[in-house]
Design a protein around this motif. Structure first.
Motif, PDB file in Angstrom:
ATOM      1  N   ARG A   1     -20.108  -3.381 -41.300  1.00 51.57           N
ATOM      2  CA  ARG A   1     -20.320  -4.480 -39.142  1.00 51.57           C
ATOM      3  C   ARG A   1     -21.108  -5.974 -40.034  1.00 51.57           C
ATOM      4  O   ARG A   1     -20.838  -6.472 -40.146  1.00 51.57           O
ATOM      5  CB  ARG A   1     -20.417  -3.036 -38.291  1.00 51.57           C
ATOM      6  N   ARG A   2     -21.373  -5.554 -38.761  1.00 48.10           N
ATOM      7  CA  ARG A   2     -22.817  -7.215 -38.698  1.00 48.10           C
ATOM      8  C   ARG A   2     -23.690  -6.894 -39.555  1.00 48.10           C
ATOM      9  O   ARG A   2     -24.991  -7.996 -39.657  1.00 48.10           O
ATOM     10  CB  ARG A   2     -23.291  -7.397 -37.108  1.00 48.10           C
ATOM     11  N   LYS A   3     -23.889  -5.577 -40.565  1.00 50.64           N
ATOM     12  CA  LYS A   3     -25.292  -5.335 -41.365  1.00 50.64           C
ATOM     13  C   LYS A   3     -25.101  -6.180 -42.825  1.00 50.64           C
ATOM     14  O   LYS A   3     -23.637  -5.519 -42.671  1.00 50.64           O
ATOM     15  CB  LYS A   3     -25.637  -3.797 -40.983  1.00 50.64           C
ATOM     16  N   ARG A   4     -25.830  -6.505 -43.105  1.00 50.62           N
ATOM     17  CA  ARG A   4     -25.911  -7.156 -44.703  1.00 50.62           C
ATOM     18  C   ARG A   4     -26.909  -6.044 -46.348  1.00 50.62           C
ATOM     19  O   ARG A   4     -27.841  -6.147 -45.391  1.00 50.62           O
ATOM     20  CB  ARG A   4     -25.610  -8.352 -45.150  1.00 50.62           C
ATOM     21  N   LEU A   5     -26.181  -5.536 -46.866  1.00 52.81           N
ATOM     22  CA  LEU A   5     -27.502  -5.683 -47.526  1.00 52.81           C
ATOM     23  C   LEU A   5     -26.673  -5.966 -48.756  1.00 52.81           C
ATOM     24  O   LEU A   5     -25.874  -5.943 -49.694  1.00 52.81           O
ATOM     25  CB  LEU A   5     -26.631  -4.135 -47.750  1.00 52.81           C
ATOM     26  N   PRO A   6     -28.762  -7.053 -49.427  1.00 50.25           N
ATOM     27  CA  PRO A   6     -27.847  -7.808 -50.597  1.00 50.25           C
ATOM     28  C   PRO A   6     -27.680  -6.597 -51.742  1.00 50.25           C
ATOM     29  O   PRO A   6     -28.387  -5.434 -52.261  1.00 50.25           O
ATOM     30  CB  PRO A   6     -29.410  -8.459 -50.677  1.00 50.25           C
ATOM     31  N   MET A   7     -26.891  -6.712 -52.506  1.00 46.66           N
ATOM     32  CA  MET A   7     -26.984  -6.369 -53.642  1.00 46.66           C
ATOM     33  C   MET A   7     -28.449  -6.041 -54.444  1.00 46.66           C
ATOM     34  O   MET A   7     -28.736  -5.151 -55.837  1.00 46.66           O
ATOM     35  CB  MET A   7     -25.986  -7.187 -54.735  1.00 46.66           C
ATOM     36  N   GLU A   8     -29.207  -6.939 -54.481  1.00 43.63           N
ATOM     37  CA  GLU A   8     -30.709  -6.748 -55.531  1.00 43.63           C
ATOM     38  C   GLU A   8     -31.180  -5.612 -54.226  1.00 43.63           C
ATOM     39  O   GLU A   8     -32.123  -5.184 -55.703  1.00 43.63           O
ATOM     40  CB  GLU A   8     -31.584  -7.416 -54.692  1.00 43.63           C
ATOM     41  N   LYS A   9     -31.341  -5.149 -53.939  1.00 41.58           N
ATOM     42  CA  LYS A   9     -30.938  -3.296 -53.105  1.00 41.58           C
ATOM     43  C   LYS A   9     -30.968  -2.449 -53.927  1.00 41.58           C
ATOM     44  O   LYS A   9     -30.952  -1.407 -53.377  1.00 41.58           O
ATOM     45  CB  LYS A   9     -32.025  -3.793 -51.516  1.00 41.58           C
ATOM     46  N   VAL A  10     -29.461  -2.870 -54.733  1.00 42.94           N
ATOM     47  CA  VAL A  10     -28.901  -1.476 -54.511  1.00 42.94           C
ATOM     48  C   VAL A  10     -29.087  -0.860 -56.349  1.00 42.94           C
ATOM     49  O   VAL A  10     -29.166  -2.046 -57.343  1.00 42.94           O
ATOM     50  CB  VAL A  10     -27.186  -1.955 -54.807  1.00 42.94           C
ATOM     51  N   ASN A  11     -29.079  -0.256 -56.265  1.00 42.35           N
ATOM     52  CA  ASN A  11     -29.358   0.195 -57.989  1.00 42.35           C
ATOM     53  C   ASN A  11     -27.783   0.354 -58.769  1.00 42.35           C
ATOM     54  O   ASN A  11     -27.167   1.228 -58.812  1.00 42.35           O
ATOM     55  CB  ASN A  11     -30.098   1.635 -58.006  1.00 42.35           C
ATOM     56  N   LEU A  12     -27.649  -1.083 -58.850  1.00 43.08           N
ATOM     57  CA  LEU A  12     -26.304  -0.696 -59.372  1.00 43.08           C
ATOM     58  C   LEU A  12     -26.357  -0.318 -61.189  1.00 43.08           C
ATOM     59  O   LEU A  12     -25.259   0.049 -61.822  1.00 43.08           O
ATOM     60  CB  LEU A  12     -25.906  -2.219 -60.016  1.00 43.08           C
ATOM     61  N   LEU A  13     -27.436  -0.139 -61.599  1.00 42.60           N
ATOM     62  CA  LEU A  13     -27.447   0.734 -63.261  1.00 42.60           C
ATOM     63  C   LEU A  13     -26.505   2.118 -62.978  1.00 42.60           C
ATOM     64  O   LEU A  13     -26.437   2.793 -63.505  1.00 42.60           O
ATOM     65  CB  LEU A  13     -28.673   0.355 -63.615  1.00 42.60           C
ATOM     66  N   HIS A  14     -27.973   2.664 -61.713  1.00 41.84           N
ATOM     67  CA  HIS A  14     -26.698   4.186 -61.369  1.00 41.84           C
ATOM     68  C   HIS A  14     -25.639   4.247 -61.039  1.00 41.84           C
ATOM     69  O   HIS A  14     -24.500   5.005 -61.363  1.00 41.84           O
ATOM     70  CB  HIS A  14     -27.820   4.313 -60.895  1.00 41.84           C
ATOM     71  N   VAL A  15     -25.157   3.234 -60.588  1.00 37.25           N
ATOM     72  CA  VAL A  15     -23.586   3.368 -60.311  1.00 37.25           C
ATOM     73  C   VAL A  15     -22.513   2.964 -61.497  1.00 37.25           C
ATOM     74  O   VAL A  15     -21.075   3.492 -61.706  1.00 37.25           O
ATOM     75  CB  VAL A  15     -23.727   2.235 -59.154  1.00 37.25           C
ATOM     76  N   ALA A  16     -22.691   2.252 -61.771  1.00 39.86           N
ATOM     77  CA  ALA A  16     -22.194   2.085 -63.305  1.00 39.86           C
ATOM     78  C   ALA A  16     -22.381   3.022 -64.537  1.00 39.86           C
ATOM     79  O   ALA A  16     -20.939   3.121 -65.076  1.00 39.86           O
ATOM     80  CB  ALA A  16     -22.737   0.536 -63.941  1.00 39.86           C
ATOM     81  N   ARG A  17     -23.238   3.499 -64.363  1.00 40.58           N
ATOM     82  CA  ARG A  17     -23.449   5.102 -65.254  1.00 40.58           C
ATOM     83  C   ARG A  17     -22.683   5.635 -65.194  1.00 40.58           C
ATOM     84  O   ARG A  17     -21.932   6.308 -65.645  1.00 40.58           O
ATOM     85  CB  ARG A  17     -24.887   5.156 -65.005  1.00 40.58           C
ATOM     86  N   LEU A  18     -22.582   6.460 -63.347  1.00 41.89           N
ATOM     87  CA  LEU A  18     -21.618   7.602 -63.357  1.00 41.89           C
ATOM     88  C   LEU A  18     -20.365   7.003 -62.811  1.00 41.89           C
ATOM     89  O   LEU A  18     -19.586   7.701 -62.810  1.00 41.89           O
ATOM     90  CB  LEU A  18     -22.324   7.526 -61.880  1.00 41.89           C
ATOM     91  N   TRP A  19     -20.051   5.933 -62.470  1.00 37.31           N
ATOM     92  CA  TRP A  19     -18.534   5.197 -63.458  1.00 37.31           C
ATOM     93  C   TRP A  19     -17.741   5.397 -64.259  1.00 37.31           C
ATOM     94  O   TRP A  19     -17.041   6.314 -64.500  1.00 37.31           O
ATOM     95  CB  TRP A  19     -18.438   3.832 -62.228  1.00 37.31           C
TER      96      TRP A  19
END
Length: 197
Positions: free
Chosen positions: A84-102
């Motif tokens: 919606r109108r809320k934004r979550l910067p990628m700096e706050k996301v654990n991309l390593l965890h997402v990538a490992r599981l993917w």
């Protein structure tokens, strides 16, 4: 699924799908109306088809109007996840965890294989660096997970880098946050999540 804009590259976008569903509904009952009125019977007799369509659509339409997230727009770009109108910067996301599981063929926070996801399971958990995870309602969660996972692998430097970093990195397992209602009582559960700026 992907589109290129002048300012940013949109990796994934979804709307409510309300008007698309309504158009399909009108087509499904409009075609029998035209065939029945033009070929089989009179136009007056063929009016039964649009009347049936309206009577069946009304409960669905009322349910959509009352549904608190009917206008929820989800957009994923390289820099942020927007709900919606809320934004979550990628700096706050654990991309390593997402990538490992993917790379292991699993989902973002609950560890289930993506291939086992049912279309009724519409919440995708987005893990954060602080150990929390929040759920985003997605119409096609497997499609979102595919785009999000591929983006996370690329953002972390590729499969080999992800495996090497995952072997030496430690971080808390993402813990799903329970939704909270907004203070103004509008029924939206994501408006006051402090992970958004």
């Amino acid at each position: 699924m992907a589109a290129v804009t002048e300012k940013r590259r949109v990796l994934y976008r979804q709307g409510s799908g309300f008007w698309r569903m309504t158009a399909k509904w009108a087509l499904a009952f409009g075609v029998p109306y035209l065939l029945d009125g033009g070929l089989l019977r009179s136009w007056g007799d063929a009016l039964v088809w649009p009347m049936i369509g309206i009577l069946l659509w009304v409960p669905f339409g009322i349910g959509v109007v009352w549904y608190p997230r009917k206008d929820q727009l989800v957009t994923l770009t390289a820099g942020e996840l927007r709900v919606r109108r809320k934004r979550l910067p990628m700096e706050k996301v654990n991309l390593l965890h997402v990538a490992r599981l993917w790379l292991e063929g699993r989902s973002t926070a609950d560890g289930r294989p993506v291939a086992e996801w049912a279309r009724l399971d519409r919440v995708v958990w987005v893990p954060l660096l602080d150990g929390r995870a929040f759920g985003v309602e997605i119409r096609d969660p497997a499609a979102f997970a595919k785009v999000f996972g591929a983006f996370a692998v690329a953002a972390c430097g590729g499969p080999d880098v992800v495996r090497a970093r995952a072997a030496v990195s430690t971080y808390p397992d993402p813990l799903p946050m329970r939704p909270r209602r907004s203070a103004d009582g509008d029924g939206s559960w994501l408006d006051l999540l402090d992970v958004f700026e």
